[in-house]
Motif scaffolding. Structure first.
Motif, PDB file in Angstrom:
ATOM      1  N   THR A   1       0.835  -1.212   0.000  1.00 18.78           N
ATOM      2  CA  THR A   1       0.000   0.000   0.000  1.00 18.78           C
ATOM      3  C   THR A   1       0.863   1.254   0.000  1.00 18.78           C
ATOM      4  OG1 THR A   1      -1.755  -1.132   1.215  1.00 18.78           O
ATOM      5  CG2 THR A   1      -1.769   1.269   1.279  1.00 18.78           C
ATOM      6  N   ILE A   2       1.892   1.245   0.834  1.00 21.27           N
ATOM      7  CA  ILE A   2       2.785   2.402   0.924  1.00 21.27           C
ATOM      8  C   ILE A   2       3.473   2.676  -0.406  1.00 21.27           C
ATOM      9  CG2 ILE A   2       4.989   3.140   1.936  1.00 21.27           C
ATOM     10  CD1 ILE A   2       3.954   1.788   4.542  1.00 21.27           C
TER      11      ILE A   2
ATOM     12  N   GLU B   1      -5.290   4.053  -4.986  1.00 25.76           N
ATOM     13  CA  GLU B   1      -4.933   3.935  -3.564  1.00 25.76           C
ATOM     14  C   GLU B   1      -5.043   5.287  -2.867  1.00 25.76           C
ATOM     15  OE1 GLU B   1      -4.661   1.670  -0.628  1.00 25.76           O
ATOM     16  OE2 GLU B   1      -4.124   0.671  -2.512  1.00 25.76           O
ATOM     17  N   ILE B   2      -4.623   6.323  -3.537  1.00 22.92           N
ATOM     18  CA  ILE B   2      -4.700   7.669  -2.957  1.00 22.92           C
ATOM     19  C   ILE B   2      -6.150   8.079  -2.728  1.00 22.92           C
ATOM     20  CG2 ILE B   2      -4.300  10.125  -3.451  1.00 22.92           C
ATOM     21  CD1 ILE B   2      -1.673   9.253  -4.797  1.00 22.92           C
ATOM     22  N   GLU B   3      -7.024   7.736  -3.660  1.00 24.25           N
ATOM     23  CA  GLU B   3      -8.448   8.055  -3.508  1.00 24.25           C
ATOM     24  C   GLU B   3      -9.063   7.292  -2.338  1.00 24.25           C
ATOM     25  OE1 GLU B   3     -10.321  10.414  -4.846  1.00 24.25           O
ATOM     26  OE2 GLU B   3      -8.416  11.066  -5.743  1.00 24.25           O
ATOM     27  N   LYS B   4      -8.586   6.067  -2.104  1.00 30.25           N
ATOM     28  CA  LYS B   4      -9.062   5.290  -0.948  1.00 30.25           C
ATOM     29  C   LYS B   4      -8.711   6.004   0.352  1.00 30.25           C
ATOM     30  CE  LYS B   4      -8.806   0.497  -2.611  1.00 30.25           C
ATOM     31  NZ  LYS B   4      -8.068  -0.777  -2.423  1.00 30.25           N
ATOM     32  N   ILE B   5      -7.474   6.486   0.437  1.00 27.52           N
ATOM     33  CA  ILE B   5      -7.034   7.186   1.636  1.00 27.52           C
ATOM     34  C   ILE B   5      -7.854   8.459   1.838  1.00 27.52           C
ATOM     35  CG2 ILE B   5      -5.101   8.461   2.673  1.00 27.52           C
ATOM     36  CD1 ILE B   5      -3.225   6.427   1.353  1.00 27.52           C
ATOM     37  N   LYS B   6      -8.049   9.200   0.765  1.00 27.20           N
ATOM     38  CA  LYS B   6      -8.844  10.432   0.856  1.00 27.20           C
ATOM     39  C   LYS B   6     -10.271  10.126   1.301  1.00 27.20           C
ATOM     40  CE  LYS B   6      -6.418  13.204  -2.625  1.00 27.20           C
ATOM     41  NZ  LYS B   6      -6.540  13.857  -3.947  1.00 27.20           N
ATOM     42  N   SER B   7     -10.837   9.085   0.730  1.00 27.09           N
ATOM     43  CA  SER B   7     -12.211   8.696   1.074  1.00 27.09           C
ATOM     44  C   SER B   7     -12.333   8.323   2.548  1.00 27.09           C
ATOM     45  CB  SER B   7     -12.650   7.530   0.186  1.00 27.09           C
ATOM     46  OG  SER B   7     -13.948   7.097   0.529  1.00 27.09           O
ATOM     47  N   ASN B   8     -11.339   7.577   3.053  1.00 29.06           N
ATOM     48  CA  ASN B   8     -11.342   7.175   4.463  1.00 29.06           C
ATOM     49  C   ASN B   8     -11.227   8.391   5.384  1.00 29.06           C
ATOM     50  OD1 ASN B   8     -11.577   4.451   3.884  1.00 29.06           O
ATOM     51  ND2 ASN B   8      -9.376   4.088   3.905  1.00 29.06           N
TER      52      ASN B   8
ATOM     53  N   ASP C   1      10.371   8.429   4.789  1.00 33.12           N
ATOM     54  CA  ASP C   1      10.441   9.844   4.438  1.00 33.12           C
ATOM     55  C   ASP C   1       9.501  10.164   3.275  1.00 33.12           C
ATOM     56  OD1 ASP C   1      11.630  12.420   4.852  1.00 33.12           O
ATOM     57  OD2 ASP C   1      12.756  12.127   3.000  1.00 33.12           O
ATOM     58  N   GLU C   2       9.527   9.317   2.244  1.00 38.09           N
ATOM     59  CA  GLU C   2       8.700   9.560   1.057  1.00 38.09           C
ATOM     60  C   GLU C   2       7.209   9.412   1.382  1.00 38.09           C
ATOM     61  OE1 GLU C   2      10.194   6.797  -1.792  1.00 38.09           O
ATOM     62  OE2 GLU C   2      11.811   8.124  -2.458  1.00 38.09           O
ATOM     63  N   TYR C   3       6.867   8.398   2.176  1.00 30.54           N
ATOM     64  CA  TYR C   3       5.455   8.175   2.521  1.00 30.54           C
ATOM     65  C   TYR C   3       4.919   9.305   3.396  1.00 30.54           C
ATOM     66  CZ  TYR C   3       1.230   5.827   4.154  1.00 30.54           C
ATOM     67  OH  TYR C   3      -0.076   5.510   4.441  1.00 30.54           O
ATOM     68  N   SER C   4       5.727   9.760   4.344  1.00 30.29           N
ATOM     69  CA  SER C   4       5.308  10.870   5.204  1.00 30.29           C
ATOM     70  C   SER C   4       4.992  12.110   4.373  1.00 30.29           C
ATOM     71  CB  SER C   4       6.405  11.198   6.224  1.00 30.29           C
ATOM     72  OG  SER C   4       6.656  10.106   7.060  1.00 30.29           O
ATOM     73  N   LYS C   5       5.848  12.375   3.409  1.00 23.89           N
ATOM     74  CA  LYS C   5       5.626  13.537   2.545  1.00 23.89           C
ATOM     75  C   LYS C   5       4.368  13.363   1.694  1.00 23.89           C
ATOM     76  CE  LYS C   5      10.521  14.777   2.267  1.00 23.89           C
ATOM     77  NZ  LYS C   5      11.753  14.758   1.428  1.00 23.89           N
ATOM     78  N   ALA C   6       4.130  12.125   1.226  1.00 18.28           N
ATOM     79  CA  ALA C   6       2.937  11.853   0.412  1.00 18.28           C
ATOM     80  C   ALA C   6       1.661  12.074   1.225  1.00 18.28           C
ATOM     81  CB  ALA C   6       2.984  10.421  -0.121  1.00 18.28           C
ATOM     82  N   ILE C   7       1.644  11.615   2.495  1.00 20.02           N
ATOM     83  CA  ILE C   7       0.462  11.790   3.347  1.00 20.02           C
ATOM     84  C   ILE C   7       0.242  13.266   3.658  1.00 20.02           C
ATOM     85  CG2 ILE C   7      -0.493  11.319   5.632  1.00 20.02           C
ATOM     86  CD1 ILE C   7      -0.651   8.962   3.696  1.00 20.02           C
ATOM     87  N   ILE C   8       1.331  13.989   3.892  1.00 17.76           N
ATOM     88  CA  ILE C   8       1.215  15.434   4.141  1.00 17.76           C
ATOM     89  C   ILE C   8       0.596  16.133   2.934  1.00 17.76           C
ATOM     90  CG2 ILE C   8       2.558  17.565   4.408  1.00 17.76           C
ATOM     91  CD1 ILE C   8       4.486  15.925   6.179  1.00 17.76           C
ATOM     92  N   ASN C   9       1.010  15.726   1.741  1.00 18.46           N
ATOM     93  CA  ASN C   9       0.461  16.320   0.519  1.00 18.46           C
ATOM     94  C   ASN C   9      -1.030  16.009   0.364  1.00 18.46           C
ATOM     95  OD1 ASN C   9       2.863  17.509  -0.284  1.00 18.46           O
ATOM     96  ND2 ASN C   9       3.531  15.722  -1.453  1.00 18.46           N
ATOM     97  N   ILE C  10      -1.421  14.783   0.703  1.00 22.22           N
ATOM     98  CA  ILE C  10      -2.834  14.403   0.634  1.00 22.22           C
ATOM     99  C   ILE C  10      -3.659  15.263   1.597  1.00 22.22           C
ATOM    100  CG2 ILE C  10      -4.487  12.570   1.208  1.00 22.22           C
ATOM    101  CD1 ILE C  10      -2.410  10.565   0.125  1.00 22.22           C
TER     102      ILE C  10
END
Length: 308
Positions: free
Chosen positions: A211-212, A222-229, A282-291
């Motif tokens: 997932t990461i 996958e990004i849309e799933k996270i946003k939806s949740n 590091d990359e995942y943290s930045k991706a979640i911050i962007n979301i």
């Protein structure tokens, strides 16, 4: 000496030392004045021996048998060398150490040679095996504590410690976690962790890793799933007062590893070291911050998300 000094001298976590005590491998005397355990030189040697044998790959039951049977110890060491021949290729000092073990009568007479072999094995694993970090955490923090750490951070720790800076970062991470003496796993989590063996734990870790990687690689589904949740959670906490109260109650009741790290003032350094070891974190943290930025997410004093 007390357990804190013993941990520093041996390089073994306090959690692992306590595990050895529970298994009857070391029995330090209690100080009658303060109730603390005092570890003498014999205790230190036993801790170092058991620690080294575990690095080589022996489980506790095998170690107990080795301690009472020199022939069995030698047979196990020879077998370990054969299975790890890549580690020992062209290392005559290791071959010589195995030969010396064969000709001695007492296990403790072999301590220096066993430590020599263990250091060679560990150096190899650090630099070549993706599972080294996770395996080390589970050995350093036996029981459900180690499982919880893998469940929360294991997906970021399938890394090789292929330079000295990474090795030192991981050493500090182990120290931070070992010093959380006030951390307790809540009952429901404890029961759940107790039901997981290492194979299941690593399967869960690898599923999270998929997932990461999908998020980091900008997989829109996958990004849309996270946003939806996130949106569903915010709407539910806004519309359902009982849900909101329950969330806040559980959050305040169940102190997390992060909470304890912050209380000890370790958290910032822990994250710095984790980011250095794991590019993925590091990359995942930045991706979640962007979301969260895209959605306009903020957090209130209770840790609840809301739309800005």
């Amino acid at each position: 000496m007390n357990i804190i000094k013993t941990s520093k001298v041996t390089g073994v976590t306090k959690s692992e030392i306590k595990f050895y005590q529970e298994e009857g491998l070391v029995a330090p005397q209690k100080n009658k004045k303060n109730g603390q355990r005092n570890y003498n030189d014999n205790d230190i040697d036993m801790i170092m021996l058991v620690y080294a044998l575990r690095i080589i790959g022996f489980n506790i039951d095998v170690i107990k048998k080795c301690l009472n049977n020199m022939t069995y110890l030698y047979e196990c060491m020879v077998k370990a060398v054969k299975e790890l021949k890549t580690v020992f290729s062209e290392k005559q000092e290791i071959i010589n150490a195995i030969g010396r073990i064969e000709n001695r009568e007492k296990v403790m007479d072999n301590l220096d040679d066993i430590i020599l072999i263990a250091n060679s094995v560990e150096d190899y694993k650090k630099e070549n095996e993706d599972n080294y970090v996770s395996d080390k955490i589970l050995k350093s923090f036996p029981g459900n504590y180690g499982k919880l750490i893998i469940l929360q951070y294991g997906q970021f720790l399938t890394v090789k410690l292929n330079n000295e800076d990474k090795k030192q970062c991981f050493k500090r991470i182990l120290k931070y976690i070992d010093n959380l003496n006030n951390f307790k796993i809540n009952k429901n989590m404890d029961i759940m962790l107790g039901s997981l063996n290492n194979d299941i734990l690593y399967t869960l870790r690898d599923e999270k890793l998929k997932t990461i990687n999908s998020v980091i690689n900008n997989n829109l589904e996958e990004i849309e799933k996270i946003k939806s949740n996130i949106i569903s959670f915010i709407n539910l906490s806004k519309d359902d007062e009982e849900f909101k109260k329950a969330f806040i109650k559980n959050k305040n009741k169940g102190r997390t590893l992060e909470d304890c790290l912050k209380e000890k003032s370790y958290y910032d350094n822990f994250i710095i070291d984790l980011r250095f070891i794991s590019k993925l974190y590091d990359e995942y943290s930045k991706a979640i911050i962007n979301i969260e930025k895209e959605l306009g997410i903020k957090y209130d004093k209770d840790g609840l998300m809301y739309f800005e």
